[in-house]
Design a protein around this motif. Structure first.
Motif, PDB file in Angstrom:
ATOM      1  N   GLY A 126      64.744 -12.242  87.209  1.00 55.48           N
ATOM      2  CA  GLY A 126      64.907 -11.759  88.437  1.00 55.48           C
ATOM      3  C   GLY A 126      66.341 -12.065  88.783  1.00 55.48           C
ATOM      4  O   GLY A 126      67.255 -11.448  89.526  1.00 55.48           O
ATOM      5  N   MET A 127      66.343 -13.536  88.806  1.00 52.45           N
ATOM      6  CA  MET A 127      67.506 -14.463  89.609  1.00 52.45           C
ATOM      7  C   MET A 127      68.736 -13.873  88.607  1.00 52.45           C
ATOM      8  O   MET A 127      70.038 -13.810  88.951  1.00 52.45           O
ATOM      9  N   PHE A 128      68.667 -13.780  87.285  1.00 53.47           N
ATOM     10  CA  PHE A 128      69.782 -13.398  86.279  1.00 53.47           C
ATOM     11  C   PHE A 128      70.242 -11.895  86.809  1.00 53.47           C
ATOM     12  O   PHE A 128      71.429 -11.641  86.672  1.00 53.47           O
ATOM     13  N   CYS A 129      69.403 -11.204  87.017  1.00 51.79           N
ATOM     14  CA  CYS A 129      70.052  -9.778  87.504  1.00 51.79           C
ATOM     15  C   CYS A 129      70.755  -9.765  88.823  1.00 51.79           C
ATOM     16  O   CYS A 129      71.869  -8.927  88.922  1.00 51.79           O
ATOM     17  N   LEU A 130      70.573 -10.970  89.759  1.00 49.95           N
ATOM     18  CA  LEU A 130      71.287 -10.817  91.117  1.00 49.95           C
ATOM     19  C   LEU A 130      72.810 -11.293  90.511  1.00 49.95           C
ATOM     20  O   LEU A 130      73.453 -11.213  91.520  1.00 49.95           O
ATOM     21  N   THR A 131      72.962 -12.017  89.373  1.00 55.42           N
ATOM     22  CA  THR A 131      74.301 -12.342  89.027  1.00 55.42           C
ATOM     23  C   THR A 131      75.421 -11.314  88.857  1.00 55.42           C
ATOM     24  O   THR A 131      76.382 -11.807  89.029  1.00 55.42           O
ATOM     25  N   PHE A 132      75.020 -10.345  88.967  1.00 50.33           N
ATOM     26  CA  PHE A 132      75.675  -9.089  88.711  1.00 50.33           C
ATOM     27  C   PHE A 132      76.131  -8.092  89.887  1.00 50.33           C
ATOM     28  O   PHE A 132      76.902  -7.219  89.858  1.00 50.33           O
ATOM     29  N   ILE A 133      75.870  -8.844  91.072  1.00 49.01           N
ATOM     30  CA  ILE A 133      76.150  -7.921  92.467  1.00 49.01           C
ATOM     31  C   ILE A 133      77.327  -8.011  92.665  1.00 49.01           C
ATOM     32  O   ILE A 133      78.313  -8.749  92.526  1.00 49.01           O
ATOM     33  N   THR A 134      77.805  -6.581  93.200  1.00 50.04           N
ATOM     34  CA  THR A 134      79.080  -6.459  93.745  1.00 50.04           C
ATOM     35  C   THR A 134      79.105  -5.642  94.965  1.00 50.04           C
ATOM     36  O   THR A 134      77.856  -5.369  95.609  1.00 50.04           O
ATOM     37  N   PRO A 135      80.015  -5.472  95.760  1.00 51.09           N
ATOM     38  CA  PRO A 135      79.823  -4.533  96.902  1.00 51.09           C
ATOM     39  C   PRO A 135      79.396  -3.233  96.783  1.00 51.09           C
ATOM     40  O   PRO A 135      78.688  -2.652  97.617  1.00 51.09           O
ATOM     41  N   ASP A 136      79.415  -2.620  95.399  1.00 50.62           N
ATOM     42  CA  ASP A 136      78.819  -1.442  95.257  1.00 50.62           C
ATOM     43  C   ASP A 136      77.609  -1.446  94.660  1.00 50.62           C
ATOM     44  O   ASP A 136      77.189  -0.489  94.215  1.00 50.62           O
ATOM     45  N   THR A 137      76.796  -2.421  94.642  1.00 46.47           N
ATOM     46  CA  THR A 137      75.577  -2.836  93.801  1.00 46.47           C
ATOM     47  C   THR A 137      74.565  -1.723  94.489  1.00 46.47           C
ATOM     48  O   THR A 137      74.443  -1.843  95.867  1.00 46.47           O
ATOM     49  N   ASN A 138      73.775  -0.961  94.153  1.00 46.72           N
ATOM     50  CA  ASN A 138      72.868  -0.160  94.659  1.00 46.72           C
ATOM     51  C   ASN A 138      71.644  -0.980  94.914  1.00 46.72           C
ATOM     52  O   ASN A 138      71.034  -1.880  94.173  1.00 46.72           O
ATOM     53  N   TYR A 139      71.089  -0.872  96.319  1.00 47.72           N
ATOM     54  CA  TYR A 139      69.887  -1.843  96.847  1.00 47.72           C
ATOM     55  C   TYR A 139      68.921  -1.582  95.938  1.00 47.72           C
ATOM     56  O   TYR A 139      68.388  -2.688  95.510  1.00 47.72           O
ATOM     57  N   ILE A 140      68.360  -0.326  95.585  1.00 51.25           N
ATOM     58  CA  ILE A 140      66.967  -0.133  95.012  1.00 51.25           C
ATOM     59  C   ILE A 140      67.285  -0.726  93.561  1.00 51.25           C
ATOM     60  O   ILE A 140      66.062  -1.569  93.158  1.00 51.25           O
ATOM     61  N   ILE A 141      68.178  -0.607  92.831  1.00 48.80           N
ATOM     62  CA  ILE A 141      68.170  -1.214  91.453  1.00 48.80           C
ATOM     63  C   ILE A 141      68.673  -2.726  91.362  1.00 48.80           C
ATOM     64  O   ILE A 141      68.214  -3.454  90.659  1.00 48.80           O
ATOM     65  N   GLY A 142      69.693  -2.707  92.180  1.00 46.73           N
ATOM     66  CA  GLY A 142      70.480  -3.947  91.926  1.00 46.73           C
ATOM     67  C   GLY A 142      69.961  -5.332  92.908  1.00 46.73           C
ATOM     68  O   GLY A 142      70.313  -6.439  92.495  1.00 46.73           O
ATOM     69  N   ILE A 143      69.205  -4.922  93.974  1.00 51.41           N
ATOM     70  CA  ILE A 143      68.650  -5.931  94.683  1.00 51.41           C
ATOM     71  C   ILE A 143      66.898  -5.995  94.820  1.00 51.41           C
ATOM     72  O   ILE A 143      66.267  -6.929  94.715  1.00 51.41           O
ATOM     73  N   ALA A 144      66.461  -4.711  95.003  1.00 53.28           N
ATOM     74  CA  ALA A 144      65.175  -4.743  95.338  1.00 53.28           C
ATOM     75  C   ALA A 144      64.293  -4.963  94.074  1.00 53.28           C
ATOM     76  O   ALA A 144      63.328  -5.751  94.039  1.00 53.28           O
ATOM     77  N   PHE A 145      64.749  -4.389  93.023  1.00 54.55           N
ATOM     78  CA  PHE A 145      64.037  -4.647  91.748  1.00 54.55           C
ATOM     79  C   PHE A 145      64.066  -6.149  91.239  1.00 54.55           C
ATOM     80  O   PHE A 145      63.012  -6.651  91.071  1.00 54.55           O
ATOM     81  N   PRO A 146      65.255  -7.022  91.387  1.00 62.28           N
ATOM     82  CA  PRO A 146      65.083  -8.384  91.057  1.00 62.28           C
ATOM     83  C   PRO A 146      64.301  -9.118  92.234  1.00 62.28           C
ATOM     84  O   PRO A 146      63.659 -10.000  91.702  1.00 62.28           O
TER      85      PRO A 146
END
Length: 470
Positions: A341-361
């Motif tokens: 989960g934490m590794f997934c958050l290393t790819f966040i950008t201003p355009d990251t989709n909340y559901i896929i890029g934040i909520a799932f992790p």
């Protein structure tokens, strides 16, 4: 709690609610950080001291608080710690300068240091049956993870709809209710003769504070700045003095024999790395949601709900999974899921989709944390002698707070130094936060490796969650 007697339900509710507000106060402030920064005029680096002032004194005086409970009685120390916690919560809610807030947070940490080990130790006093105690311990362990995530949601709601101050002010009526309920329903523990190791408590607290201050100061002044070097050197010297004091003290607050057991030592190290990584998620992702994605504090708090819900479910189911898999495998699985989960958050950008890029992790982090905390706590008090119950319980919480303090200090340095830009654009802020998530993931990985090397590789251990006796 259906199988507990009516009296046990009341007692357990008091203990769990008390521990809950301790953990809650670590996280309830986080979603209000942007508003606190603007209202009280903190700098971006000094903002981290809102957390560190609390966690450093919390961790530094925990062992002394645990020893005081053994000597003076755990109910008495519970009431003392709760009273300090209530008064300082009121002061923080009225603070109008950084100095007042940070001073009160530091004293509040001392109150929590007295209160927290008393809550854990009181479980053994009020739940004498081993089966009842193990079930109560499972509930207690789940509070650590649930309290942190609920605090984020509540803090966001308060900051957006009312004021961040409400998150502290609410402790006053709740604390008073718990105080009078404890006077009526909790029974005092047996008192033991002994001495207070005040020198050890002061040396450890000042040493850790100096170390964290040096790390944080390096973000603005550099590693070779005189203040940074003096702080780091002072911290190391004080911690060496602490260890020497513990070796020679007649009744040390941290008996070094607690570290001689490989499983217990592994649990303490794991907790330090794990909390060091998780504090970055809580501290920086709320700023990402508000300052990069434009969420209000209320929306940011609600955005943490995926983690809160699955964390609660996983924490409640941890005991059943422990019986099926064993504690070592449960802990390792929880840490592995957290790492993903934490590794997934290393790819966040201003355009990251909340559901896929934040909520799932967040869902992965909630599952991992819910599974990991109970066995991590159990291994920390594994095969403890009766005379060391208070000290071992305190050391579990010390590892928790020290990991948070050191981890946040390191992550602030990563945030400030890994992107060389004076811009406050969302692109720069997003990259800095992504870098802190990378360091957080690395800390979780170190926690996982510690479990594999010191706990999982040993022959199969007893079911600690179900057989634990504190």
């Amino acid at each position: 709690m259906n199988k507990f007697s009516a009296h046990q339900k009341v007692v357990l509710s008091i203990i769990l609610a008390s521990y809950f507000i301790i953990i809650l106060d670590i996280s309830v402030v986080i979603t209000g950080l942007p508003k606190i920064l603007a209202e009280l005029h903190f700098s971006s680096t000094s903002l981290s001291w809102i957390q560190s002032a609390y966690t450093l004194t919390f961790g530094g005086f925990l062992l002394l608080g645990a020893r005081a409970g053994d000597i003076l009685g755990r109910k008495k120390m519970y009431l003392t710690g709760l009273a300090i916690f209530i008064v300082t919560s009121l002061i923080i809610s009225l603070a109008h300068t950084p100095e007042v807030m940070l001073s009160a947070r530091a004293v509040q940490g001392i109150g929590a240091a007295i209160l927290a080990p008393s809550t854990l130790a009181l479980l053994s006093v009020n739940f004498s049956d081993s089966h009842d105690r193990s079930r109560a311990m499972a509930y207690y362990s789940s509070v650590a993870g649930i309290g942190a995530t609920v605090g984020l949601v509540a803090g966001g709601i308060f900051a957006d709809l009312l004021s961040w101050r409400i998150g502290f002010l609410i402790n006053v009526p709740l604390g008073l209710l718990l105080f009078f309920a404890a006077v009526k329903h909790l029974k005092e523990s047996e008192k033991h003769s002994g001495q207070f190791d005040l020198a050890g408590a002061v040396a450890s607290t000042l040493g850790m504070s100096a170390l964290v201050f040096g790390i944080v100061n390096s973000a603005t002044d550099g590693w070779l700045a005189p203040v940074t070097l003096i702080s780091l050197l002072s911290g190391v010297i004080l911690l060496v003095i602490f260890l020497l004091n513990e070796r020679n003290a007649a009744q040390p607050i941290m008996p070094l024999r607690l570290l001689n057991h490989r499983i217990r030592a592994g649990a303490y190290i794991t907790r330090i790395f794990y909390l060091g990584g998780m504090v970055g998620f809580f501290f920086f992702i709320t700023q990402y949601l508000q300052l990069v994605k434009g969420f209000t504090p209320f929306a940011a708090g609600v955005a943490f709900m995926p983690m809160t819900l699955v964390n609660f479910i996983a924490a409640i189911r941890a005991q059943a999974f422990s019986r099926k898999w064993g504690d070592a495998q449960l802990l390792g699985s929880g840490l592995l899921i957290t790492f993903v989960g934490m590794f997934c958050l290393t790819f966040i950008t201003p355009d990251t989709n909340y559901i896929i890029g934040i909520a799932f992790p967040m869902v992965l982090l909630g599952i991992g944390q819910g599974l990991a905390f109970a066995p991590m706590t159990g291994f920390g008090v594994h095969e403890i002698e009766a005379r060391d119950t208070g000290a071992a319980s305190g050391l579990v919480n010390v590892s928790h707070q020290m990991g948070s303090s050191l981890g946040l200090g390191i992550l602030v340095v990563v945030f400030e130094t890994t992107v060389q830009s004076n811009s406050n654009s969302v692109e720069v802020l997003s990259q800095r936060i992504a870098n802190t998530m990378t360091m957080s993931a690395l800390m979780i990985f170190f926690a996982l490796m510690t479990v594999i090397l010191l706990i999982v590789r040993r022959r199969r251990q007893p079911d600690i969650i179900n057989e634990i006796s504190v």
